[in-house]
Design an enzyme around this catalytic site. Structure first.
Site, PDB file in Angstrom:
ATOM      1  N   HIS A  49     -37.013  19.550  90.472  1.00 27.40           N
ATOM      2  CA  HIS A  49     -36.795  20.057  89.114  1.00 27.40           C
ATOM      3  C   HIS A  49     -37.646  21.280  88.796  1.00 27.40           C
ATOM      4  CE1 HIS A  49     -35.194  15.797  88.148  1.00 27.40           C
ATOM      5  NE2 HIS A  49     -34.217  16.609  88.486  1.00 27.40           N
ATOM      6  N   GLU A  57     -20.626  12.415  88.256  1.00 29.98           N
ATOM      7  CA  GLU A  57     -21.388  11.198  88.530  1.00 29.98           C
ATOM      8  C   GLU A  57     -20.405  10.064  88.793  1.00 29.98           C
ATOM      9  OE1 GLU A  57     -23.665   8.417  89.548  1.00 29.98           O
ATOM     10  OE2 GLU A  57     -24.567  10.394  89.159  1.00 29.98           O
ATOM     11  N   ASP A 105     -27.618  16.869  95.238  1.00 28.91           N
ATOM     12  CA  ASP A 105     -28.692  15.927  95.609  1.00 28.91           C
ATOM     13  C   ASP A 105     -28.162  14.498  95.637  1.00 28.91           C
ATOM     14  OD1 ASP A 105     -28.405  15.892  92.838  1.00 28.91           O
ATOM     15  OD2 ASP A 105     -30.479  15.283  92.504  1.00 28.91           O
TER      16      ASP A 105
END
Length: 278
Positions: free
Chosen positions: A19, A116, A163
């Site tokens: 991040h 997602e 990721d």
């Protein structure tokens, strides 16, 4: 597989590396007065409670974001730390994942596309960004497939974060195949790939395949502890950035030793940066 939930690991040392770099790239894109898209292929839940029983089952944030917040961090960490503080509004109980960081740092003309697959986390994302549907689109879908419809973005400027949880070995080859396909669609995009550092061949094989691509890249690794005697578990993590901003290396490299010392879990902690920019 849908067993992975990032809530157990939110704010750990791997999140700090990922991040921090993500925030630096977003900040760089904001310096140009032209809109861009951000695509997050494995978005997670977006925002995590660090005072929850889930987070405190392992309490990985204690040796991650909490150490950073309690340190005198160098200037390049400030965009990231200020975003974390903004998510908390001073309470220091929440940790913002990549969707929240992107939503906080992008400009009103920019777009965010989130994928997602986990139904619970996808629902949490929908709830979190319900009032921002014009800017943020969420799909409960495999991000490796969903990304294809996003590239190239109409703006011709874009950041892609990849990721996956790497729960299955196929994720490593899927990352490489995704990058190859994405570069055909959008060769000038900036791609950020996070991966775990493990005592198994797949991570290094993935890196070797990414290095063989004809792209500019920056590779940053952070190991916080020695490898385990039994050969299991992460000892660090890495970020592979394709088409990195030209200022990124000079923002990161001088502070890697400091970061390794700050997040070290034993005396073997180290960080490294290498790349190719033409």
């Amino acid at each position: 597989m849908l067993s992975y939930r990032h809530a157990f690991h939110a704010g750990n040392y791997a999140d700090v590396l990922k991040h921090w770099i993500f925030s630096l790239v977003l900040d760089y894109f904001n310096q140009k007065d032209k809109p861009y898209w951000v695509v997050d292929t494995h978005a997670g839940a977006g925002l995590y409670r660090l005072d929850s029983s889930v987070a405190n089952k392992t309490a990985e944030y204690v040796d991650g974001i909490l150490r950073l917040q309690q340190s005198q961090a160098p200037e390049p960490f400030q965009v990231y730390l200020e975003a974390v503080a903004a998510a908390n509004k001073g309470q220091q109980m929440l940790y913002p994942g990549s969707p929240w960081l992107a939503s906080h740092l992008i400009n009103p003309v920019d777009k965010l596309r989130l994928f997602e697959l986990h139904p619970t986390d996808a629902a949490l994302l929908e709830q979190q960004f319900a009032s921002q549907k014009r800017q943020i689109a969420i799909q409960q879908k495999d991000g490796f497939e969903g990304i294809k419809a996003c590239l190239p973005p109409p703006t011709k400027r874009g950041i892609v974060l990849i990721d996956p949880p790497y729960e299955v070995k196929d994720d490593y080859s899927r990352v490489v195949n995704c990058i190859k396909d994405s570069l055909k669609r959008f060769a000038t995009g900036t791609y950020l790939i996070w991966y775990p550092r493990l005592q198994r061949p797949e991570p290094q094989q993935m890196i070797d395949r990414l290095r063989s691509l004809d792209t500019d890249y920056l590779h940053v690794t952070l190991d916080v502890q020695k490898t385990a005697a039994d050969g299991f578990g992460m000892h660090g993590s890495g970020m592979w950035i394709i088409n990195p901003p030209w200022t990124l290396r000079q923002s990161i490299e001088p502070h890697l030793d400091w970061l390794a010392k700050t997040l070290a879990q034993d005396a073997t902690a180290r960080a490294h940066c290498e790349g190719r920019q033409r």
